[in-house]
Write an enzyme that holds these catalytic residues in place. Structure first.
Site, PDB file in Angstrom:
ATOM      1  N   ARG A   1      -1.043  28.022  69.916  1.00 16.31           N
ATOM      2  CA  ARG A   1      -0.054  29.107  69.989  1.00 16.31           C
ATOM      3  C   ARG A   1      -0.808  30.423  69.873  1.00 16.31           C
ATOM      4  O   ARG A   1      -1.324  30.758  68.815  1.00 16.31           O
ATOM      5  CB  ARG A   1       0.955  28.927  68.843  1.00 16.31           C
TER       6      ARG A   1
ATOM      7  N   HIS B   1       4.209  33.093  65.283  1.00 14.13           N
ATOM      8  CA  HIS B   1       5.245  32.053  65.208  1.00 14.13           C
ATOM      9  C   HIS B   1       6.533  32.595  65.817  1.00 14.13           C
ATOM     10  O   HIS B   1       7.135  31.975  66.700  1.00 14.13           O
ATOM     11  CB  HIS B   1       5.473  31.637  63.755  1.00 14.13           C
TER      12      HIS B   1
ATOM     13  N   TYR C   1      -3.192  35.804  58.919  1.00 11.70           N
ATOM     14  CA  TYR C   1      -3.524  34.448  58.481  1.00 11.70           C
ATOM     15  C   TYR C   1      -4.541  33.720  59.360  1.00 11.70           C
ATOM     16  O   TYR C   1      -4.921  32.606  59.041  1.00 11.70           O
ATOM     17  CB  TYR C   1      -2.258  33.602  58.307  1.00 11.70           C
TER      18      TYR C   1
END
Lengths: 392, 336
Positions: free
Chosen positions: A278, A282, A291
């Site tokens: 990805r 998100h 992150y």
């Protein structure tokens, strides 16, 4: 054009696809048919399942991937412009979604997660219907039975049980269609996914589990979810699995065809791990730079699924100006329709909130609706009252 | 009319539904060869086959979630949750999926799922086997919740629940499974009392006493005992816990002016709270006293040697009736 089973008849490696060899297969090596550089490499077991994919069809796969990336970009822009409340981008997962969805038959039934919008597109869901829920105009934008796609599932992994139950129904009906569950790597930690695998194996249900391992469950890396390769988990349930390069549209298509063919011929469930990435957040609400390492993104950008297919087309001399123009025109048209369809979407009405809670009348709820409609009417113009309520 | 036990009456109702509709499919743990831990499904797998009466793996969310998929496919699943305390692992599938699918899809997808839950205490069971979780489900829009109190209702209401296009939680009072009663198996479902109606069990004029499931029998016994003291109690079996049949409840409370509700579930946030509040709103000027609740306490369901202290008994219910009537009672002298 890809909705039929490839390899029916004459495919040595396939047949019903439930040879002892296939059933023993667990995760193992990553299957690849197109290298990141766009080179077509052969694989004795997978090649026969995409042998029918001709030049024109390769171009169509390319178009699909470009179009869904464009839908994704347009929806992200619409979110940034305040037209959508939220959007879960699929950027980077185009090959996983197109390769698998184009391997299905119309009468197969798909149970997707909220990110599988490319799958929905392939099944004929209109792009503005895909964004309807994200705009807040409905909880779901389409009737599942018109496209054989359940609505976007937000509870992680819940749909894998629905797919398994649906497959048990197919089995009872004596039909040869297949139920397909899409979910991510994070979902494999959920109890429901594990229970779905137990049920699917116990009843040998005709269900295909497609796990798009995109490496991140919001900010939690896949290594926090699984100590072993995800595909290898399936063996513990007695379910054959395949681990394929999820950025390789042909590898994903071949794997899905093997799996659906097995299911149609009584071979039971199959687990596919499509290893992908990805590339975006998100959802539009999070910031991946908090992150994850930028180098990781760079590494995966080099494996981009669209660039990869484009290179293959170039190598084969298929990337003509005509194709590029046609693909760009299609993407432009879809994006334009998506934007217009979103901005001009009819507003839901206040009393719509009471509709369809039950399929038959429910007296206390009808009373609440009656009382609220009287309240709205006390303002004179109900539409005005509704906007007043909204402003508070 | 046939004399049969409660459990047998449900069995006969399930059998009829299986016979009448090939889309009805039973699912649950141990419901096949064993016939269920309470034998409610006894003999059904033998007669209808393993594909109609499905023994499932031990996974409650799995049972419920696959039932959702079967409903998508046009089936009418009837799932058995073996014991009340085992429904919690299936909670998400029930409240987030089963309850909301029709709403989410604007009516396109129906969830005609019946969830059979043997519930309540009084049988000396270990932990997790005696709970009354109904309030979690009456709180969730999209679900219908019923509880049966006698073999005739058990027989007809299971068939009505299965025939309903809405999901229905069907709470079976396990301590009454062996009670016998007359059952008219030929009763036409359309002619029977609707699934969402309450029933006046015993007419009375002084106090309305509401109960459901296992406590209807206790409430009837309480009314008989009170009659000896010259108190006339109207006992109502709620039958439907969601929706509540306010027409029947209001008519009774307007007549008696006093309301007592009893259930085994804990008091706070329980069904009694909803009934008391709603009836107060609707019948305030007809009430002679504040509604009274006689319920289980706000404790985890206790160990069996003391469970009788948790469960509303005939005497506790009569004490509540005395409170509603302003007669001397255990709380006399307390303010408020």
């Amino acid at each position: 054009m890809f909705t039929d089973d490839a390899g029916k008849g004459g495919i040595a490696a396939g047949g019903p696809g439930n040879s002892a060899e296939s059933n023993r297969r667990t995760g193992g090596d990553l299957v690849q048919l197109i290298t990141p550089g766009g080179e077509r490499v052969s694989h004795p077991e997978f090649d026969p399942w995409v042998r029918d994919v001709n030049d024109e069809q390769l171009g169509a796969l390319y178009e699909d991937m470009v179009v869904i990336r464009r839908i994704d970009a347009e929806a992200t822009a619409l979110q940034r412009q305040g037209e959508l409340a939220l959007w879960p981008p699929l950027l980077g997962q185009e090959a996983s979604q197109i390769g698998s969805a184009r391997a299905l038959r119309d009468d197969d039934f798909v149970f997707p997660s909220y990110r599988d919008n490319g799958v929905a597109y392939c099944r004929g869901v209109r792009p503005e219907a895909i964004v309807k829920a994200w705009r807040g105009n409905a909880l779901a934008g389409w009737d599942p039975f018109t496209v054989n796609v359940a609505t976007q599932q937000i509870i992680i992994g819940a749909q894998t049980l629905h797919a398994t139950g649906y497959a048990m129904g197919i089995q009872n009906d004596g039909a040869d269609s297949v139920a397909v569950a899409y979910f991510g790597d994070g979902a494999t930690s959920e109890g429901d996914v594990n229970e779905a695998l137990v049920f699917a194996a116990s009843f040998q249900a005709p269900v295909v589990f497609i796990c798009q391992n995109n490496h991140w469950a919001i900010s939690e890396p896949v290594r926090l979810q699984s100590h072993i390769q995800i595909a290898d988990r399936a063996a513990g349930f007695g379910i054959p699995s395949m681990r394929v390069d999820g950025n390789d549209v042909l590898a994903v298509m071949a794997a899905t065809r093997i799996a659906t063919n097995r299911a149609r011929h009584g071979g039971g469930p199959t687990f596919i791990e499509a290893v992908t990435y990805r590339m975006g957040p998100h959802t539009t609400a999070d910031d991946p730079t908090r992150y994850r390492d930028a180098n990781e993104l760079e590494d995966w950008a080099a494996k981009d699924p669209i660039a990869r297919l484009k290179s293959l087309l170039e190598r084969k001399g298929l990337l003509t100006e005509a194709l590029e123009t046609a693909v760009a025109a299609k993407a432009d048209a879809v994006a334009k329709a998506l934007r217009a369809g979103t901005i001009n979407m009819p507003e839901p009405q206040p009393l719509d909130i009471f509709k369809h809670v039950y399929s038959t009348p429910h007296a206390p709820l009808e009373r609440q609706q009656d009382h609220y409609s009287r309240y709205l009417a006390s303002f004179g113009d109900p539409a005005e009252a509704a906007s007043e309520e909204g402003a508070r | 009319m046939t004399q049969m036990t409660f459990a047998r009456a449900i069995n006969a109702g399930l059998r009829k539904s299986l016979e009448n509709d090939p889309k009805v499919i039973l699912m649950g743990e141990d419901i096949g060869a064993l016939g269920g831990v309470f034998r409610v499904t006894d003999g059904l797998q033998k007669d209808f086959g393993k594909h109609r009466v499905v023994d499932t793996p031990l996974a409650e969310s799995g049972i419920m979630g696959t039932a959702v998929g079967l409903a998508y496919r046009g089936y009418r699943p009837v799932v058995e949750i073996q014991f009340d305390g085992f429904i919690y692992p299936a909670f998400d599938q029930i409240v987030s999926q089963v309850a909301k699918m029709h709403y989410r899809t604007q009516g396109a997808v129906k969830m005609p799922i019946t969830i059979r839950v043997p519930f309540g205490g009084g049988i000396g069971s270990p932990e997790h086997h005696s709970e009354s979780p109904e309030a979690y489900f009456t709180h969730t829009s999209g679900l219908r919740v019923v509880s049966v109190s006698n073999p005739q209702d058990a027989h007809t209401m299971i068939q009505q629940a299965i025939a309903s296009d809405d999901p229905v939680l069907y709470f079976e009072p396990k301590r009454r499974y062996h009670d016998k009663g007359e059952v008219d198996e030929s009763l036409d479902l359309g002619a029977a009392l609707s699934l969402e109606r309450a029933r006046v069990v015993t007419e009375g004029k002084d106090v309305t006493l509401l109960a459901y499931g296992p406590l209807v029998k206790t409430a009837k016994d309480a009314a008989l005992a009170a009659a000896d003291e010259g108190i006339s109690i109207e006992v109502i079996d709620l039958r439907s816990l969601a929706p509540l049949d306010f027409a029947t409840l209001e008519a009774s409370v307007r007549k008696t002016g006093r309301l007592v509700i009893t259930h085994e579930a804990s008091q706070t946030g329980g069904l009694g709270a909803e009934v008391a509040a709603s009836i107060t709103e609707r019948c305030f000027y007809h009430l002679e006293a504040a509604p009274v609740r006689v319920t289980g306490f706000d404790v985890p369901y206790p160990y069996s040697k003391v469970e009788m202290h948790h469960l509303p008994s005939l005497d506790r219910i009569l004490d509540g009736v005395d409170r509603a009537l302003g007669r001397p009672n255990s709380l006399s002298g307390l303010e408020g």
